[in-house]
Design an enzyme around this catalytic site. Structure first.
Site, PDB file in Angstrom:
ATOM      1  N   ILE A 110      54.780  86.947  51.054  1.00 58.10           N
ATOM      2  CA  ILE A 110      55.473  86.379  49.900  1.00 58.10           C
ATOM      3  C   ILE A 110      55.271  87.243  48.654  1.00 58.10           C
ATOM      4  O   ILE A 110      56.035  87.144  47.691  1.00 58.10           O
ATOM      5  CB  ILE A 110      55.020  84.926  49.651  1.00 58.10           C
ATOM      6  CG1 ILE A 110      56.042  84.187  48.772  1.00 58.10           C
ATOM      7  CG2 ILE A 110      53.614  84.882  49.073  1.00 58.10           C
ATOM      8  CD1 ILE A 110      55.792  82.690  48.678  1.00 58.10           C
ATOM      9  N   TYR A 163      55.290  83.743  57.593  1.00 56.09           N
ATOM     10  CA  TYR A 163      54.847  84.534  56.444  1.00 56.09           C
ATOM     11  C   TYR A 163      53.531  83.997  55.905  1.00 56.09           C
ATOM     12  O   TYR A 163      53.140  82.854  56.145  1.00 56.09           O
ATOM     13  CB  TYR A 163      55.913  84.553  55.342  1.00 56.09           C
ATOM     14  CG  TYR A 163      56.017  83.278  54.534  1.00 56.09           C
ATOM     15  CD1 TYR A 163      55.324  83.129  53.334  1.00 56.09           C
ATOM     16  CD2 TYR A 163      56.805  82.215  54.966  1.00 56.09           C
ATOM     17  CE1 TYR A 163      55.422  81.959  52.588  1.00 56.09           C
ATOM     18  CE2 TYR A 163      56.913  81.050  54.231  1.00 56.09           C
ATOM     19  CZ  TYR A 163      56.211  80.926  53.040  1.00 56.09           C
ATOM     20  OH  TYR A 163      56.301  79.763  52.311  1.00 56.09           O
ATOM     21  N   CYS A 164      52.838  84.880  55.169  1.00 55.82           N
ATOM     22  CA  CYS A 164      51.627  84.495  54.438  1.00 55.82           C
ATOM     23  C   CYS A 164      51.701  85.205  53.092  1.00 55.82           C
ATOM     24  O   CYS A 164      52.792  85.367  52.544  1.00 55.82           O
ATOM     25  CB  CYS A 164      50.367  84.852  55.233  1.00 55.82           C
ATOM     26  SG  CYS A 164      50.160  86.616  55.550  1.00 55.82           S
ATOM     27  N   ALA A 165      50.572  85.626  52.548  1.00 57.70           N
ATOM     28  CA  ALA A 165      50.596  86.313  51.254  1.00 57.70           C
ATOM     29  C   ALA A 165      51.012  87.770  51.410  1.00 57.70           C
ATOM     30  O   ALA A 165      51.934  88.243  50.734  1.00 57.70           O
ATOM     31  CB  ALA A 165      49.236  86.216  50.570  1.00 57.70           C
TER      32      ALA A 165
END
Length: 235
Positions: free
Chosen positions: A223, A194-196
């Site tokens: 996220i 995951y990232c932003a």
């Protein structure tokens, strides 16, 4: 001329260490991998590099949604203006790819561009490969509860320190190609990335798949969606 035994031994040690050092360099900095048919450019340090040739013909590039792209004008180049009107991009490039600005491909579509006298189109498509699944935040939470994958955060350290998924491992996407061997023990395991907002995690997914990882899950909206669902965030 006969070389004394002591000197010969020193030479063996020297050349042995030199060879070992060169092996280490090539181990840590692997060559770029070929892209699947139809996908343009090459990944270097988390960026997709697109080489723009001096040609009167229309240039067609095809990239993945989520790619961070950089343009490399054909030499000789003093400076060229890159314009992608539909994305609001107008930047002057001097040919130094290392210092060149990057552009995030957020949405699918086809975008005309010009770079100096060169002109072309960039088509942005969804990433789709075997052993890869894009999942929602809710599905990611179910994966964590049920199969307990390795959770990989590919944001920056500052973002990670501001809040992250519990027990997640941080490797920023710009470092992942050179640190991928740290994950070799998990090649046959489930990995949730995951990232932003799902762009960097898409790039990271491709890097791991190219290096032989078998089961990759990408939290497609990152996220941001996870927090919007009021799912737990560790500090």
């Amino acid at each position: 001329m006969k070389i004394p035994v002591r000197i010969r031994r020193l030479l063996y040690v020297f050349f042995g260490i030199t060879a070992l050092g060169l092996s280490a360099v090539f181990w840590f900095y692997p060559a770029d991998r070929d892209e699947p048919s139809g996908i343009s450019g090459r990944l270097v340090g988390g960026y997709r590099i697109l080489d723009v040739e001096n040609t009167p013909d229309m240039i067609d590039f095809r990239v993945y949604r989520g790619d961070y792209i950089k343009f490399k004008p054909a030499p000789p180049v003093s400076s060229s203006v890159l314009k992608i009107p539909d994305l609001g991009i107008a930047e002057t490039l001097d040919g130094d790819v290392g210092q060149a600005p990057y552009f995030k491909m957020k949405k699918r579509g086809t975008y005309p561009f010009t770079l100096g006298s060169a002109r072309g189109r960039i088509t942005v498509v969804e990433f789709d490969r075997p052993n890869y699944s894009a999942v929602s935040a809710t599905q990611a939470a179910e994966l964590i509860n049920n199969i307990r994958p390795l959770v990989l955060d590919v944001r920056t350290k500052r973002e990670y320190d501001g809040g992250h998924l519990e027990n997640s491992l941080l490797i920023p996407v710009q470092e992942l190609q050179h640190r991928v061997r740290e994950l070799n023990g998990h090649k046959d395991e489930d990995i949730l990335i995951y990232c932003a907002t799902g762009n960097r995690s898409t790039v990271a997914s491709k890097i791991l798949l190219d290096n032989g990882f078998k089961r990759i899950y990408n939290m497609r909206d990152g996220i941001v969606e996870w927090g919007g669902k009021k799912l737990p965030i560790a500090q």
